[in-house]
Write an enzyme that holds these catalytic residues in place. Structure first.
Site, PDB file in Angstrom:
ATOM      1  N   HIS A 109      -7.499 -63.834  90.914  1.00  0.00           N
ATOM      2  CA  HIS A 109      -7.915 -65.177  90.500  1.00  0.00           C
ATOM      3  C   HIS A 109      -9.295 -65.140  89.843  1.00  0.00           C
ATOM      4  O   HIS A 109     -10.285 -64.769  90.480  1.00  0.00           O
ATOM      5  CB  HIS A 109      -7.956 -66.069  91.749  1.00  0.00           C
ATOM      6  CG  HIS A 109      -8.249 -67.501  91.468  1.00  0.00           C
ATOM      7  ND1 HIS A 109      -9.243 -68.196  92.124  1.00  0.00           N
ATOM      8  CD2 HIS A 109      -7.672 -68.386  90.614  1.00  0.00           C
ATOM      9  CE1 HIS A 109      -9.259 -69.444  91.710  1.00  0.00           C
ATOM     10  NE2 HIS A 109      -8.312 -69.587  90.785  1.00  0.00           N
ATOM     11  N   HIS A 166     -14.445 -71.345  84.229  1.00  0.00           N
ATOM     12  CA  HIS A 166     -13.599 -72.276  84.974  1.00  0.00           C
ATOM     13  C   HIS A 166     -14.038 -73.722  84.803  1.00  0.00           C
ATOM     14  O   HIS A 166     -13.232 -74.605  84.505  1.00  0.00           O
ATOM     15  CB  HIS A 166     -13.596 -71.915  86.462  1.00  0.00           C
ATOM     16  CG  HIS A 166     -12.816 -72.871  87.301  1.00  0.00           C
ATOM     17  ND1 HIS A 166     -13.378 -73.983  87.893  1.00  0.00           N
ATOM     18  CD2 HIS A 166     -11.506 -72.897  87.632  1.00  0.00           C
ATOM     19  CE1 HIS A 166     -12.449 -74.646  88.556  1.00  0.00           C
ATOM     20  NE2 HIS A 166     -11.300 -74.015  88.415  1.00  0.00           N
TER      21      HIS A 166
END
Length: 310
Positions: free
Chosen positions: A41, A83
């Site tokens: 991730h 992100h």
């Protein structure tokens, strides 16, 4: 609607079902030797600053085939891997540009973002790490012979980001037959964005983030190959419901669960027969699932532990 329940495929599989569990067949189809794929991730972000090249390299060092990343767009139209839509959390933007509040990615040029330290917040050994461009990120993933789960982040902020992302992927050689068959999935929380990617480049595998109602799955199966929910929202019956539909590339729809960082949760989620597990600590997840496979496998080495509910 053209989505078809997988029940129509049952007869074709019946003769080999006892020898090759469906979950294992999907794993082989996805390029995994056994069990769900393990996806790092934002790179191996439990061990290196997220979405940096260092996190990609750490995933490779751990032997993790898949990495996940996030794409935003700068003021001058460059795609960068980050992100948040805000630079504050993972860079020193407040120190470098103290008068530029609220420090949104879309308000800075690529050259300005390239000046920022994206590693010191995580640890001194990563001081000087930079926010990579999408091109730089793709080059590193390719260099490491890894696979990519690419998320279009906040597409509503960046009109046309789907087409632009596909253009970068094409320029970097990621839209050839080899990559689109086995090494690339483009996903988003925006179903409209995922649909747009599918319409622009039907060969690319796609995923919708979240847990849409089962009643909506026939529509999603028209343009999405995966439904990728938070692990806390999952159940065995939901995963089975997703698997019961055929995606746009003629395969059963898949489920990649996020974000799993401990062994117990990894074993629980794998027991739902998911196709992938997304983790900040992918080595922990892989080890837990490997142990469970060893414990559950029969004398013939079958994956008894991962066929529950199928």
């Amino acid at each position: 609607m053209h989505a078809r329940a997988v029940a129509a495929m049952t007869t074709a599989f019946l003769g080999v079902a006892l020898l090759t569990p469906l979950s294992h067949a999907r794993a082989v189809q996805s390029g995994e030797d056994d069990g769900p794929a393990v996806i790092a991730h934002r790179g191996a972000s439990g061990y290196a600053p997220e979405n940096t090249l260092a996190a990609v390299d750490k995933a490779a060092e751990l032997g993790i085939r898949w990495v996940e990343n996030d794409v935003q767009r700068t003021r001058d139209g460059e795609l960068v891997v980050l992100h948040d839509d805000n630079l504050r959390r993972t860079t020193d933007v407040e120190e470098v540009f103290p008068d530029r509040s609220p420090w949104k990615v879309k308000d800075f040029t690529a050259a300005e973002i390239a000046r920022l330290d994206a590693g010191s917040w995580f640890g001194s050994r990563y001081a000087g790490a930079r926010v990579p461009t999408l091109e730089q990120y793709l080059e590193r993933v390719e260099h490491n012979h890894q696979k990519l789960l690419l998320e279009l982040k906040n597409p509503q902020l960046y009109p046309g980001i789907e087409q632009q992302t596909l253009k970068v992927l094409a320029n970097e050689g990621w839209l050839d037959r080899w990559h689109v068959a086995d090494r690339l999935v483009v996903q988003s929380f925006s179903a409209d964005s995922v649909r747009t990617v599918h319409e622009l480049k039907p060969a690319v595998r796609t995923g919708v983030l979240g847990t849409p109602p089962v009643s909506d799955l026939p529509e999603y199966a028209e343009f999405a190959d995966q439904i990728n929910p938070s692990h806390g929202s999952l159940s065995m019956s939901y995963v089975s419901s997703v698997h019961a539909f055929t995606g746009p590339h003629g395969r059963p729809m898949e489920v990649f669960a996020w974000t799993v960082d401990d062994a117990d949760t990894a074993r629980r989620v794998a027991g739902y027969d998911v196709d992938g597990v997304i983790s900040n600590q992918p080595d922990v997840v892989r080890e837990a699932m490997d142990e469970d496979t060893d414990d559950a496998g029969g004398a013939d080495g079958s994956r008894g532990g991962f066929t529950v509910g199928r």
